[in-house]
Design an enzyme around this catalytic site. Structure first.
Site, PDB file in Angstrom:
ATOM      1  N   ASP A  14       2.018   2.690   1.439  1.00  0.00           N
ATOM      2  CA  ASP A  14       1.562   3.647   0.433  1.00  0.00           C
ATOM      3  C   ASP A  14       0.032   3.615   0.375  1.00  0.00           C
ATOM      4  O   ASP A  14      -0.596   2.642   0.820  1.00  0.00           O
ATOM      5  CB  ASP A  14       2.165   3.264  -0.915  1.00  0.00           C
ATOM      6  CG  ASP A  14       1.612   4.091  -2.056  1.00  0.00           C
ATOM      7  OD1 ASP A  14       1.691   5.328  -1.980  1.00  0.00           O
ATOM      8  OD2 ASP A  14       1.076   3.487  -3.015  1.00  0.00           O
ATOM      9  N   ASP A  16      -2.433   5.221  -2.635  1.00  0.00           N
ATOM     10  CA  ASP A  16      -3.037   4.980  -3.946  1.00  0.00           C
ATOM     11  C   ASP A  16      -2.404   3.777  -4.629  1.00  0.00           C
ATOM     12  O   ASP A  16      -1.182   3.688  -4.778  1.00  0.00           O
ATOM     13  CB  ASP A  16      -2.897   6.217  -4.836  1.00  0.00           C
ATOM     14  CG  ASP A  16      -3.673   7.393  -4.270  1.00  0.00           C
ATOM     15  OD1 ASP A  16      -4.895   7.288  -4.161  1.00  0.00           O
ATOM     16  OD2 ASP A  16      -3.038   8.412  -3.935  1.00  0.00           O
ATOM     17  N   THR A  48       2.726   8.499   2.267  1.00  0.00           N
ATOM     18  CA  THR A  48       2.049   8.983   1.075  1.00  0.00           C
ATOM     19  C   THR A  48       2.668  10.272   0.544  1.00  0.00           C
ATOM     20  O   THR A  48       3.371  10.979   1.261  1.00  0.00           O
ATOM     21  CB  THR A  48       0.552   9.225   1.388  1.00  0.00           C
ATOM     22  OG1 THR A  48      -0.108   9.738   0.222  1.00  0.00           O
ATOM     23  CG2 THR A  48       0.387  10.226   2.515  1.00  0.00           C
ATOM     24  N   GLY A  49       2.379  10.556  -0.710  1.00  0.00           N
ATOM     25  CA  GLY A  49       2.777  11.835  -1.278  1.00  0.00           C
ATOM     26  C   GLY A  49       1.801  12.937  -0.924  1.00  0.00           C
ATOM     27  O   GLY A  49       2.104  14.122  -1.093  1.00  0.00           O
ATOM     28  N   LYS A 202      10.862   8.422  -0.084  1.00  0.00           N
ATOM     29  CA  LYS A 202      10.317   7.489   0.906  1.00  0.00           C
ATOM     30  C   LYS A 202      11.385   6.584   1.513  1.00  0.00           C
ATOM     31  O   LYS A 202      11.192   6.048   2.602  1.00  0.00           O
ATOM     32  CB  LYS A 202       9.189   6.663   0.285  1.00  0.00           C
ATOM     33  CG  LYS A 202       7.925   7.470  -0.024  1.00  0.00           C
ATOM     34  CD  LYS A 202       6.786   6.573  -0.494  1.00  0.00           C
ATOM     35  CE  LYS A 202       5.511   7.365  -0.760  1.00  0.00           C
ATOM     36  NZ  LYS A 202       4.372   6.490  -1.146  1.00  0.00           N
ATOM     37  N   ASP A 225       3.532   0.445  -4.790  1.00  0.00           N
ATOM     38  CA  ASP A 225       3.239   0.011  -6.159  1.00  0.00           C
ATOM     39  C   ASP A 225       3.837   0.871  -7.255  1.00  0.00           C
ATOM     40  O   ASP A 225       3.966   0.442  -8.393  1.00  0.00           O
ATOM     41  CB  ASP A 225       1.719  -0.051  -6.370  1.00  0.00           C
ATOM     42  CG  ASP A 225       1.093   1.341  -6.458  1.00  0.00           C
ATOM     43  OD1 ASP A 225       1.294   2.146  -5.519  1.00  0.00           O
ATOM     44  OD2 ASP A 225       0.418   1.635  -7.457  1.00  0.00           O
ATOM     45  N   ASN A 228       7.457   6.260  -6.997  1.00  0.00           N
ATOM     46  CA  ASN A 228       7.851   6.967  -5.773  1.00  0.00           C
ATOM     47  C   ASN A 228       7.989   6.036  -4.570  1.00  0.00           C
ATOM     48  O   ASN A 228       8.535   6.428  -3.538  1.00  0.00           O
ATOM     49  CB  ASN A 228       6.864   8.097  -5.455  1.00  0.00           C
ATOM     50  CG  ASN A 228       5.463   7.593  -5.157  1.00  0.00           C
ATOM     51  OD1 ASN A 228       4.968   6.650  -5.767  1.00  0.00           O
ATOM     52  ND2 ASN A 228       4.799   8.229  -4.211  1.00  0.00           N
TER      53      ASN A 228
END
Length: 280
Positions: A14, A16, A48-49, A202, A225, A228
């Site tokens: 991930d 952020d 990532t999103g 994910k 973290d 998501n």
């Protein structure tokens, strides 16, 4: 719990709150650790999103542009090779999906933003509430549009509700259950709710990644973290929670590293590198 680090062939990471430090930058220590991980034959894969356009500078900084490098974007909705742009997996939302979620946004008074392959759009800003997404995703051009501006064949990658945390949390409680039955709905930041195709998360992306790499899911590590990240932390052979992760992520993780302010990802990579050296 004892974990076998030597079995790991790829790591889904991930961004952020995880790979990126609190200032949203990647530290030299982490950049070095990513390169050293590649050198021992373990493939680092950003998960990532964000869209690729939103992370391409980071992809260059991490030197993840080899022909066989991969990136997972839109929380698993798209898997591609950043060097060539080749799409290996894509799941999108339809105009009917957008219409349905626009009705939801209007019902709960949430501003709605939507992203397709190249642009971002703002469709609903009720009661003077402006979407916070343009401040989050600064790499995409935004325009105000109406539903009628899109053709029936238009494909969308994700829909977002972004606003003040307390107001957003209250609005989330008003979302009818049938929307959760039809879509994947989850937070990727405290002030950002993402609405995706039902088959996208994910965790599914980890299975897709294993298939593409022709390795078992047990050979993939995932580090994250936030909410998501939960599906991939649960799905991966080894799930790693950041020291700054939400309690729900730590509860299901196999390992907990230090925070993103303390190069937590680099510390995990060092453990992988050390384990591989001892194996040799």
């Amino acid at each position: 719990m004892t974990v076998d680090l030597n079995k790991i062939k790829a790591v889904a990471i991930d961004l952020d709150g995880t790979l990126l430090a609190p200032d949203r930058e990647v530290t030299p220590t982490t950049v070095s650790a990513v390169q050293r991980l590649k050198e021992i034959g373990v493939k680092p894969v950003i998960c990532t999103g964000r869209p690729l356009q939103g992370v391409i500078d980071l992809v260059h900084k991490l030197n993840l542009l080899a022909p066989d490098d991969l990136i997972i974007t839109y929380n698993g909705g798209l898997i591609q090779r950043p060097a060539s742009g080749e799409v290996l997996k894509k799941v999108t939302l339809s105009l009917d999906d957008l219409s349905s979620l626009l009705k939801l946004a209007e019902a709960i008074n949430m501003p709605l933003a939507v992203v397709d392959a190249a642009n971002a759009y703002l469709l609903n800003e009720p009661l003077g509430r402006q979407s916070g997404y343009p401040k989050i995703m600064t790499k995409l051009p935004f325009s105000h549009v109406s539903l009628s501006d899109f053709s029936t064949s238009h494909q969308f990658n994700k829909i977002l509700f972004s606003y003040d945390v307390d107001v957003l949390n209250a609005a989330i409680k008003e979302i009818p259950k049938d929307y959760y039955d039809r879509f994947t709905i989850m937070k990727s930041r405290p002030n950002l709710l993402e609405l995706l195709p039902k088959t996208v998360n994910k965790g599914h992306a980890i299975s897709d990644l294993a298939s593409i790499l022709e390795v078992p899911v047990s050979a993939i590590m995932a580090i994250g973290d936030q909410e998501n990240d939960l599906p991939m932390i649960k799905k991966a052979g080894i799930g790693v929670a950041m020291g700054n992760a939400i309690p729900e992520v730590k509860a299901v993780a196999d390992m907990v590293t230090t925070t993103n302010a303390e190069d937590g990802v680099a510390k995990v990579f060092e453990q992988l590198i050390s384990a591989r050296k001892h194996q040799i």
